[in-house]
Design a protein around this motif. Structure first.
Motif, short mmCIF file in Angstrom:
data_model
loop_
_atom_site.label_atom_id
_atom_site.label_comp_id
_atom_site.label_asym_id
_atom_site.label_seq_id
_atom_site.Cartn_x
_atom_site.Cartn_y
_atom_site.Cartn_z
N ILE A 1 0.85 -1.18 0.00
CA ILE A 1 0.00 0.00 0.00
C ILE A 1 0.89 1.24 0.00
O ILE A 1 1.70 1.43 0.91
CB ILE A 1 -0.94 0.00 1.22
CG1 ILE A 1 -1.93 -1.18 1.11
CG2 ILE A 1 -1.69 1.33 1.33
CD1 ILE A 1 -2.83 -1.33 2.31
N SER A 2 0.75 2.06 -1.03
CA SER A 2 1.58 3.26 -1.16
C SER A 2 0.89 4.50 -0.60
O SER A 2 1.56 5.43 -0.15
CB SER A 2 1.96 3.49 -2.63
OG SER A 2 0.80 3.47 -3.46
N TYR A 3 -0.43 4.53 -0.66
CA TYR A 3 -1.20 5.63 -0.08
C TYR A 3 -2.48 5.05 0.51
O TYR A 3 -3.05 4.12 -0.05
CB TYR A 3 -1.60 6.68 -1.13
CG TYR A 3 -0.44 7.38 -1.80
CD1 TYR A 3 0.16 8.49 -1.20
CD2 TYR A 3 0.04 6.94 -3.03
CE1 TYR A 3 1.22 9.14 -1.82
CE2 TYR A 3 1.10 7.58 -3.65
CZ TYR A 3 1.69 8.68 -3.05
OH TYR A 3 2.74 9.32 -3.65
N GLN A 4 -2.90 5.62 1.63
CA GLN A 4 -4.15 5.20 2.26
C GLN A 4 -4.84 6.44 2.83
O GLN A 4 -4.31 7.10 3.72
CB GLN A 4 -3.88 4.20 3.38
CG GLN A 4 -5.12 3.71 4.12
CD GLN A 4 -5.80 2.58 3.37
OE1 GLN A 4 -6.45 2.80 2.35
NE2 GLN A 4 -5.65 1.37 3.86
N LEU A 5 -6.00 6.77 2.31
CA LEU A 5 -6.78 7.90 2.79
C LEU A 5 -8.17 7.40 3.17
O LEU A 5 -8.78 6.64 2.41
CB LEU A 5 -6.90 8.98 1.71
CG LEU A 5 -5.58 9.62 1.24
CD1 LEU A 5 -5.83 10.49 0.01
CD2 LEU A 5 -4.94 10.42 2.36
N PHE A 6 -8.66 7.82 4.34
CA PHE A 6 -9.97 7.35 4.76
C PHE A 6 -10.66 8.39 5.62
O PHE A 6 -10.04 9.31 6.17
CB PHE A 6 -9.88 6.01 5.51
CG PHE A 6 -9.19 6.09 6.84
CD1 PHE A 6 -9.90 6.40 7.99
CD2 PHE A 6 -7.83 5.83 6.95
CE1 PHE A 6 -9.27 6.46 9.23
CE2 PHE A 6 -7.18 5.90 8.17
CZ PHE A 6 -7.91 6.21 9.32
N GLY A 7 -11.97 8.23 5.75
CA GLY A 7 -12.75 9.12 6.60
C GLY A 7 -14.22 8.75 6.52
O GLY A 7 -14.60 7.79 5.87
N TYR A 8 -15.01 9.54 7.21
CA TYR A 8 -16.46 9.33 7.26
C TYR A 8 -17.19 10.46 6.54
O TYR A 8 -16.70 11.59 6.47
CB TYR A 8 -16.95 9.30 8.71
CG TYR A 8 -16.61 8.04 9.47
CD1 TYR A 8 -17.48 6.94 9.44
CD2 TYR A 8 -15.44 7.95 10.21
CE1 TYR A 8 -17.18 5.78 10.16
CE2 TYR A 8 -15.14 6.80 10.93
CZ TYR A 8 -16.01 5.72 10.89
OH TYR A 8 -15.70 4.58 11.59
N THR A 9 -18.37 10.15 6.06
CA THR A 9 -19.24 11.18 5.51
C THR A 9 -20.12 11.73 6.63
O THR A 9 -20.47 11.02 7.57
CB THR A 9 -20.14 10.63 4.40
OG1 THR A 9 -20.96 9.57 4.93
CG2 THR A 9 -19.31 10.08 3.24
#
Length: 233
Positions: free
Chosen positions: A99-107
């Motif tokens: 995994i080179s990039y990981q972006l996450f979050g909630y709406t």
């Protein structure tokens, strides 16, 4: 009834991840049959979780170093998303990937708008546009120390500019306190030069003074999953 269903869907606090994979060059030196089986094993895991996690695939080859494959995933359970990610890394081409990039979050609903436009509800749609641009975003401390009215005025200007580009979809995820960035911002478009002009116009607004970070920017092109995997080799 359709409007009610859409409103209900919009109220769901989606957990969303953008996961970029970098594939080891050794993968492309494997025999053709082994690579075909490895791509299919990876796709099989995505399909296994499809009832709970919706996945869209993108290729960043030739656009962003280290993004051979980008998965945009939408679900409600971070633990299940983590389980799926672990399975992917143990399956076929995933065994040759990191995994080179990981972006996450909630709406969640914006504090600056009373009712989101269709442009701002892209997360609830199941059709995707050709180009995806996604990046982390954080505001400065000074932004939060201003009055609510001052921030609202600047956001009104910001949103007026955005609404002039109604054909460009946007998704905003909230990650304050759960990752390094405060937000994840994603845009979908059929016209990259037009999107670049949107960004240029937004950077001329007053709110730009309070941007702390908005890189790295990942641009990728949407494909059916197996087509995106085939581009890797």
């Amino acid at each position: 009834m359709a409007d009610q269903d859409h409103a209900a869907a919009s109220a769901i606090p989606w957990f969303v991840q953008f996961t970029a994979f970098k594939v080891d060059p050794a993968w492309r030196r494997l025999p053709h049959t082994a690579r075909a089986e490895g791509r299919e094993a990876f796709a099989g895991v995505v399909e296994e979780y499809a009832s709970s996690i919706t996945t869209w695939a993108y290729s960043g080859i030739g656009l962003k170093i280290g993004v051979d494959l980008l998965l945009w995933r939408r679900g409600v359970d971070p633990k299940l998303m983590q389980e799926m990610t672990a399975r992917l890394l143990r399956s076929g081409i995933g065994c040759y990937s990191e995994i080179s990039y990981q972006l996450f979050g909630y709406t969640r609903s914006s504090v600056y708008t009373r009712r989101p436009t269709s442009q701002e509800q892209a997360i609830d749609l199941n059709d995707r546009q050709t180009y995806l641009i996604v990046y982390p975003f954080s505001k400065t401390t000074e932004w939060y120390l201003m009055s609510r009215d001052a921030r609202q005025g600047m956001m009104n200007e910001h949103m007026r500019v955005g609404h002039e580009y109604a054909d460009i979809r946007q998704v905003l995820l909230y990650a304050t306190g759960i990752d390094d960035q405060e937000f994840v911002v994603a845009y979908e478009t059929e016209d990259l030069p037009r999107f670049s002009q949107l960004v240029t116009d937004l950077r001329a607004t007053e709110a730009r003074r309070y941007t702390l970070r908005d890189t790295p920017i990942i641009t990728a092109i949407h494909y059916p999953l197996r087509d995106a995997l085939a581009l890797i080799g």
